[in-house]
Write an enzyme that holds these catalytic residues in place. Structure first.
Site, PDB file in Angstrom:
ATOM      1  N   CYS A 298      -3.135   7.436   1.893  1.00 14.55           N
ATOM      2  CA  CYS A 298      -1.885   6.805   3.111  1.00 14.55           C
ATOM      3  C   CYS A 298      -1.113   8.145   2.944  1.00 14.55           C
ATOM      4  O   CYS A 298      -0.820   9.366   3.955  1.00 14.55           O
ATOM      5  CB  CYS A 298      -0.976   6.239   1.943  1.00 14.55           C
ATOM      6  SG  CYS A 298      -1.776   4.656   1.592  1.00 14.55           S
TER       7      CYS A 298
ATOM      8  N   LYS B 134       6.199   3.950  10.549  1.00 15.01           N
ATOM      9  CA  LYS B 134       5.244   3.712   9.402  1.00 15.01           C
ATOM     10  C   LYS B 134       5.011   4.851   8.495  1.00 15.01           C
ATOM     11  O   LYS B 134       4.914   5.839   7.450  1.00 15.01           O
ATOM     12  CB  LYS B 134       3.696   2.558   9.285  1.00 15.01           C
ATOM     13  CG  LYS B 134       3.432   3.309   8.790  1.00 15.01           C
ATOM     14  CD  LYS B 134       3.664   2.967   6.561  1.00 15.01           C
ATOM     15  CE  LYS B 134       2.557   3.249   5.815  1.00 15.01           C
ATOM     16  NZ  LYS B 134       1.827   2.466   4.931  1.00 15.01           N
TER      17      LYS B 134
HETATM   18  N1  SAJ Z   1       3.544  12.347  -6.708  1.00 12.71           N
HETATM   19  C1  SAJ Z   1       3.730  13.348  -7.372  1.00 12.71           C
HETATM   20  N2  SAJ Z   1       5.098  13.617  -6.960  1.00 12.71           N
HETATM   21  C2  SAJ Z   1       5.884  12.536  -6.966  1.00 12.71           C
HETATM   22  C3  SAJ Z   1       5.686  11.273  -6.358  1.00 12.71           C
HETATM   23  C4  SAJ Z   1       3.975  11.383  -6.113  1.00 12.71           C
HETATM   24  O1  SAJ Z   1       2.793  14.241  -7.031  1.00 12.71           O
HETATM   25  O2  SAJ Z   1       7.547  12.844  -7.430  1.00 12.71           O
HETATM   26  C5  SAJ Z   1       1.406  11.949  -6.198  1.00 12.71           C
HETATM   27  C6  SAJ Z   1       1.129  10.878  -6.660  1.00 12.71           C
HETATM   28  O3  SAJ Z   1       0.606  11.857  -7.734  1.00 12.71           O
HETATM   29  C7  SAJ Z   1       0.083  10.843  -5.478  1.00 12.71           C
HETATM   30  C8  SAJ Z   1       0.921  10.678  -4.415  1.00 12.71           C
HETATM   31  O4  SAJ Z   1       1.756  11.793  -4.295  1.00 12.71           O
HETATM   32  O5  SAJ Z   1      -0.948  11.438  -5.383  1.00 12.71           O
HETATM   33  C9  SAJ Z   1       1.164   9.377  -3.695  1.00 12.71           C
HETATM   34  O6  SAJ Z   1       1.989   8.632  -4.570  1.00 12.71           O
HETATM   35  P1  SAJ Z   1       3.026   7.532  -4.315  1.00 12.71           P
HETATM   36  O7  SAJ Z   1       3.123   6.441  -4.995  1.00 12.71           O
HETATM   37  O8  SAJ Z   1       4.494   8.059  -3.316  1.00 12.71           O
HETATM   38  O9  SAJ Z   1       2.700   6.924  -2.847  1.00 12.71           O
HETATM   39  P2  SAJ Z   1       1.378   5.929  -2.578  1.00 12.71           P
HETATM   40  O10 SAJ Z   1       0.506   7.085  -1.691  1.00 12.71           O
HETATM   41  O11 SAJ Z   1       0.653   4.755  -3.433  1.00 12.71           O
HETATM   42  O12 SAJ Z   1       1.852   4.842  -1.594  1.00 12.71           O
HETATM   43  C10 SAJ Z   1       2.644   4.807  -0.388  1.00 12.71           C
HETATM   44  C11 SAJ Z   1       4.017   4.277  -0.173  1.00 12.71           C
HETATM   45  N3  SAJ Z   1       4.430   5.737   0.386  1.00 12.71           N
HETATM   46  C12 SAJ Z   1       6.062   5.874   0.525  1.00 12.71           C
HETATM   47  O13 SAJ Z   1       7.231   5.475  -0.630  1.00 12.71           O
HETATM   48  C13 SAJ Z   1       6.834   5.957   1.276  1.00 12.71           C
HETATM   49  C14 SAJ Z   1       3.824   2.828  -0.308  1.00 12.71           C
HETATM   50  O14 SAJ Z   1       4.704   2.173  -0.022  1.00 12.71           O
HETATM   51  C15 SAJ Z   1       3.335   3.061   1.642  1.00 12.71           C
HETATM   52  O15 SAJ Z   1       2.887   1.443   1.718  1.00 12.71           O
HETATM   53  C16 SAJ Z   1       1.720   3.667   1.277  1.00 12.71           C
HETATM   54  O16 SAJ Z   1       1.659   4.986   1.013  1.00 12.71           O
HETATM   55  C17 SAJ Z   1       0.288   3.074   2.578  1.00 12.71           C
HETATM   56  O17 SAJ Z   1       0.490   1.919   2.276  1.00 12.71           O
HETATM   57  O18 SAJ Z   1       0.980   4.101   3.452  1.00 12.71           O
END
Ligand code: SAJ
Length: 413
Positions: A265, A211
């Site tokens: 996360c 994870k």
């Molecule tokens: N972000 C960027 N650029 C990108 C993608 C995301 O700047 O290209 C930023 C987003 O704006 C945000 C952050 O990253 O601030 C995180 O967003 P996210 O959509 O990547 O992830 P979370 O935090 O919403 O959810 C993640 C997910 N993990 C993965 O995709 C590996 C989810 O599956 C997990 O269950 C969750 O963390 C968790 O609870 O751990």
């Protein structure tokens, strides 16, 4: 279900609508009261309908204390402390609260994202708390014997994406890892009853690190995109165009830069790896530092632009940590807005269609207000696009050309 937050509440309600008898536990009496009425205290698409139907079915009750159960699922927060070291005290409290109710053969599942070794620690705590029970460990696996069945303890990390939780709870593959093989097996059988994805069995330590690895992988990749945005700024290259072009290569898939990485996360979990293996986790640490530094870069840009204006009015579009959710946890946008207001750079208007009042961190800043989109666009001479909410897709940027626009999400590219 111990912990009725973003993971516990959807999981408990889903289980209840699938016919399980579920008792939800939360230390916050307001949360218990709200859920017991069939209402929700957090926003997630369709969660209101699911919770209502779960509570009205009679299968889902809630209170502040656990009751005797067959399966105990722990979905409590695992934040970090000031030095970025993990705080697993909520897990320990959950175990202390359920320990008096445990009976031979019960299954305990830790869903909270946790540092390696936490699931084994549950076994150690229980050995102290309930010496009368048989508690397995990595070095002392236990099979069922005629006298009394052991407790089973497994980790099954949640992996759902905020905004798509209800779909992903059912469809995603799951990883289960027990402190011994019989614990793994019992947890696997439990999840197979309501998950359509494949259940992958392993041991507890691997499940914990899997994870953390998933989120660290995403963090490192976002850090790469964010670092590119700084390089492009220096070299006067459009980063969005650059990434689009590079991604035409069949083995390149660069993520998107932004104002920083938020949420509870990805901005947190990689630190658990760094804390456990500081000398080895050099890239993972650097990625965290790169992403954590990105809001500072955005703030500097805004200050530079504001310095050229007589009375800056700055519209900050979006406060949540990503698009189309109301979650402000660890949000880089909140950090940016707070700092700009504290710097007294001018009048700040925050626009966040998913909230009605500013969070406590922002509500005592005299030059900051929560405003409506149309009025903010009209009044502002600087517009910062911080979150690419659907609600902002209707903006006609052409008529705003005479204003300073800082687009941290590449929407205008
Ligand atoms: N972000 C960027 N650029 C990108 C993608 C995301 O700047 O290209 C930023 C987003 O704006 C945000 C952050 O990253 O601030 C995180 O967003 P996210 O959509 O990547 O992830 P979370 O935090 O919403 O959810 C993640 C997910 N993990 C993965 O995709 C590996 C989810 O599956 C997990 O269950 C969750 O963390 C968790 O609870 O751990």
């Amino acid at each position: 279900m111990i912990g009725l937050g973003y993971i516990g509440l959807p999981t408990a309600s889903l289980l209840a609508t699938k016919g399980f008898k579920v008792h939800g536990v939360d230390v916050n009496p307001k949360v218990v009261e709200t859920i017991s009425r069939g209402d929700i205290h957090i926003y997630e698409p369709d969660l209101d309908i699911l919770v209502k139907s779960a509570v009205h079915s009679g299968n889902f009750t809630a209170s502040k204390e656990p009751i005797a159960s067959d399966v105990y699922i722990i979905a409590v927060p695992t934040p970090f402390q000031n030095n970025h070291n993990p705080d697993i005290s909520y897990v320990e409290s959950a175990i202390r609260s359920l320990a008096p109710h445990l009976k031979p053969g019960n299954l305990i599942i830790l869903e909270s994202t946790s540092p390696v070794g936490t699931t084994e620690k549950i076994g150690e705590w229980l050995t102290q708390l309930r010496p009368d029970l048989k508690i397995p460990s990595r070095s002392k696996p236990m099979s069922v014997s005629s006298d009394s069945e052991p407790i089973r303890i497994s980790h099954c990390p949640e992996r759902v994406l905020p905004g798509q939780i209800l779909k992903e709870l059912v469809d995603n593959d799951r990883i289960v890892g027990g402190v011994d093989p019989a614990s793994t097996d019992k947890a696997r059988i439990f999840y197979e009853q309501f998950v359509n994805g494949t259940i992958h069995a392993t041991d507890a330590r691997t499940a914990e690190l899997a994870k953390l690895t998933e989120n660290a992988f995403r963090d490192v990749n976002i850090a790469f995109a964010n670092e590119l945005s700084l390089i492009c700024d220096k070299l006067e290259v459009n980063v969005w165009n650059l990434i689009k072009l590079a991604n035409y290569h069949p083995r390149v898939n660069i993520l998107q830069p932004g104002p920083g990485v938020g949420g509870h996360c990805i901005a947190v979990d990689p630190w658990f790896i760094v804390d456990s293996a500081p000398e080895q986790a050099r890239l993972i640490r650097t990625a965290r530092e790169v992403n954590d530094a990105k809001p500072g870069f955005v703030i500097k840009k805004v200050l530079q632009k504001a310095a050229g204006l007589q009375s800056p009015v700055i519209a900050c579009l979006g406060l949540s940590f990503k698009a189309d959710i109301e979650d402000l946890r660890e949000s880089p946008s909140v950090e940016i807005v707070k700092k700009l207001a504290e710097e007294k750079v001018g009048k700040i208007i925050a626009v966040e269609p998913h909230i009605q009042v500013l969070p406590s961190r922002l509500c005592n800043l005299p030059n900051l207000e929560l405003g409506d989109l149309a009025a903010a666009l009209k009044r502002a001479n600087i517009i910062i696009l911080l979150v690419n909410h659907r609600a902002f897709s209707e903006i006609d940027w052409n008529i705003l050309k005479e204003k300073v626009i800082i687009d941290t999400r590449g929407v205008l590219h």
